[in-house]
Enzyme design. Structure first.
Site, short mmCIF file in Angstrom:
data_model
loop_
_atom_site.label_atom_id
_atom_site.label_comp_id
_atom_site.label_asym_id
_atom_site.label_seq_id
_atom_site.Cartn_x
_atom_site.Cartn_y
_atom_site.Cartn_z
N HIS A 72 64.15 55.59 51.06
CA HIS A 72 64.79 55.23 52.34
C HIS A 72 64.57 53.76 52.65
O HIS A 72 65.51 53.02 52.97
CB HIS A 72 64.21 56.12 53.45
CG HIS A 72 64.75 55.85 54.81
ND1 HIS A 72 65.62 56.71 55.46
CD2 HIS A 72 64.56 54.81 55.67
CE1 HIS A 72 65.93 56.21 56.65
NE2 HIS A 72 65.28 55.06 56.80
N GLU A 73 63.31 53.32 52.53
CA GLU A 73 62.99 51.92 52.85
C GLU A 73 63.53 50.96 51.79
O GLU A 73 63.94 49.84 52.12
CB GLU A 73 61.48 51.76 53.01
CG GLU A 73 60.87 52.56 54.15
CD GLU A 73 61.49 52.25 55.50
OE1 GLU A 73 61.93 51.10 55.71
OE2 GLU A 73 61.55 53.17 56.34
N HIS A 76 67.08 50.08 52.60
CA HIS A 76 67.16 48.97 53.55
C HIS A 76 66.93 47.64 52.82
O HIS A 76 67.64 46.66 53.04
CB HIS A 76 66.07 49.12 54.61
CG HIS A 76 66.29 50.22 55.60
ND1 HIS A 76 67.46 50.36 56.32
CD2 HIS A 76 65.47 51.22 56.01
CE1 HIS A 76 67.36 51.41 57.12
NE2 HIS A 76 66.16 51.95 56.95
N ASP A 166 66.30 52.79 63.00
CA ASP A 166 67.59 52.43 62.42
C ASP A 166 68.73 52.57 63.44
O ASP A 166 69.63 51.72 63.51
CB ASP A 166 67.88 53.33 61.21
CG ASP A 166 66.86 53.13 60.11
OD1 ASP A 166 66.19 52.07 60.10
OD2 ASP A 166 66.71 54.02 59.25
#
Length: 372
Positions: A72-73, A76, A166
């Site tokens: 997930h990170e 980004h 987010d």
């Protein structure tokens, strides 16, 4: 927030050139998740398995959950790098993960895509795990159903419009695009984030008083989000205050320089102790040529018994043009440069000559004097 996380963290890997850190609070979350899955979820989902299998699958599920958080990170971070936004680190902690950006996105479009990348990756992982789960059975099926559900929850939860989550960043992107004012958009998104955090705190208190076990976690989450939103709000206010102010208004003009032949003992006795507060570092110059800078950090790295033998030339940080600003540079740009490069001070250069020194403490002192 990020400084607190980094200070209690250990590096475990580097992916895409980004350090991956684990905060000590991650071990608390890992233990609780493993225990919960091993004693509650898996015994109900796959009652035919032996007790040892529950603990193995609980541990594996917890590890895969945190791998999902890293993905997930990293999503980004990947998009951030596409927009040339440097990433300092990714830190896993009790509530998930944080990718620390060294700079703010350059425009609303970048903010939108950087923010949405994380939830999209979580939803994709959820779909992948779900497809695996429906094609397996027993313990493996239960494991992948859990991962599918938790990744969907992770993606959906991060879309809550509470800055700096987010969803809050998506809200800022929309406000920024509409108002064309980054500072106002950040202030409004952070204020909304605080409101969301207060709601979590109120709901957590209510659940605690009614005896629900989830109330404590909501209280912790609400507190964390409130502090994160407060930090973002303060940063936005700082940007607004410093906007338009030039470096020359806050720089130190009385430059004291060192000769590279001096010993550390001489430097400490005749410079750091003599000039005291406000002089945490000195430029090093020989015959008018700038060589670099020496700070207390470099001195502390040398054993005390060697101070009389080690010279400035042995410990100075060689100068780089990327650490320069001019007197007419924006003060906010100078501060961002210091944060990006992890420097407490940078040199002010004009026509090839050192004309001043700008420090983080100097900027803070300037703001206090101005009453801002």
């Amino acid at each position: 927030m990020n400084k607190t996380l980094v200070s209690g963290s250990w590096k475990i890997a580097t992916i895409m050139g980004i350090p991956i850190l684990i905060h000590f609070s991650w071990f608390i979350a890992f233990g609780l998740i493993t225990w919960s899955l091993s004693t509650q979820y898996f015994p109900k989902a796959a009652p035919e398995l032996p007790v040892a299998a529950y603990w193995i699958k609980g541990t594996l599920a917890a590890l895969l959950l945190f791998v999902s958080v890293i993905i997930h990170e990293l999503s980004h971070s990947y998009i951030s790098q596409k927009y040339r936004i440097p990433i300092a680190s990714i830190t896993l902690f009790i509530f998930g993960g944080v990718a620390q950006l060294k700079e703010e996105p350059p425009h609303p479009k970048a903010e939108f895509w950087v923010a949405i990348a994380g939830p999209i990756s979580s939803f994709l992982l959820s779909a992948i795990f779900f497809l695996i789960a429906i094609n397996t059975g027993g313990g493996p099926g239960a494991l992948f159903f859990y991962l599918a559900r938790i990744n969907f929850i992770l993606g959906a939860f991060n879309l809550i419009p509470g800055f700096p989550m987010d969803g809050g960043r998506l809200l800022r992107a929309a406000l920024w695009s509409k108002t064309k004012d980054f500072f106002r958009a950040t202030q409004k998104a952070a204020a909304f984030g605080q409101a969301i955090a207060l709601f979590f705190l109120f709901l957590g208190l209510l659940l605690v008083f009614t005896g629900s076990s989830g109330g404590f976690w909501l209280l912790l989450l609400g507190w964390f989000l409130y502090m994160a939103a407060q930090s973002s709000l303060q940063q936005a206010n700082l940007h607004e205050i410093l906007s338009g102010i030039k470096v020359k208004e806050a720089m130190t003009r009385d430059i004291v320089t060192l000769n590279s032949a001096l010993t550390i003992e001489d430097v400490v006795d005749k410079y750091f102790l003599r000039y005291g507060y406000g002089y945490g570092g000195f430029p090093v110059m020989d015959d008018g040529k700038l060589l670099g800078i020496v700070t207390l950090k470099e001195i502390k790295d040398v054993p005390r018994k060697d101070w009389s033998k080690v010279k400035v030339s042995n410990i100075l940080i060689p100068h780089s043009k990327k650490w320069e600003v001019t007197p007419d540079s924006d003060l906010m740009r100078a501060l961002e440069l210091m944060i990006k490069e992890d420097k407490g001070r940078i040199l002010v250069i004009e026509d090839g000559k050192v004309v001043g020194l700008i420090t983080r403490n100097g900027i803070a002192r300037y703001l206090r004097i101005k009453g801002k």
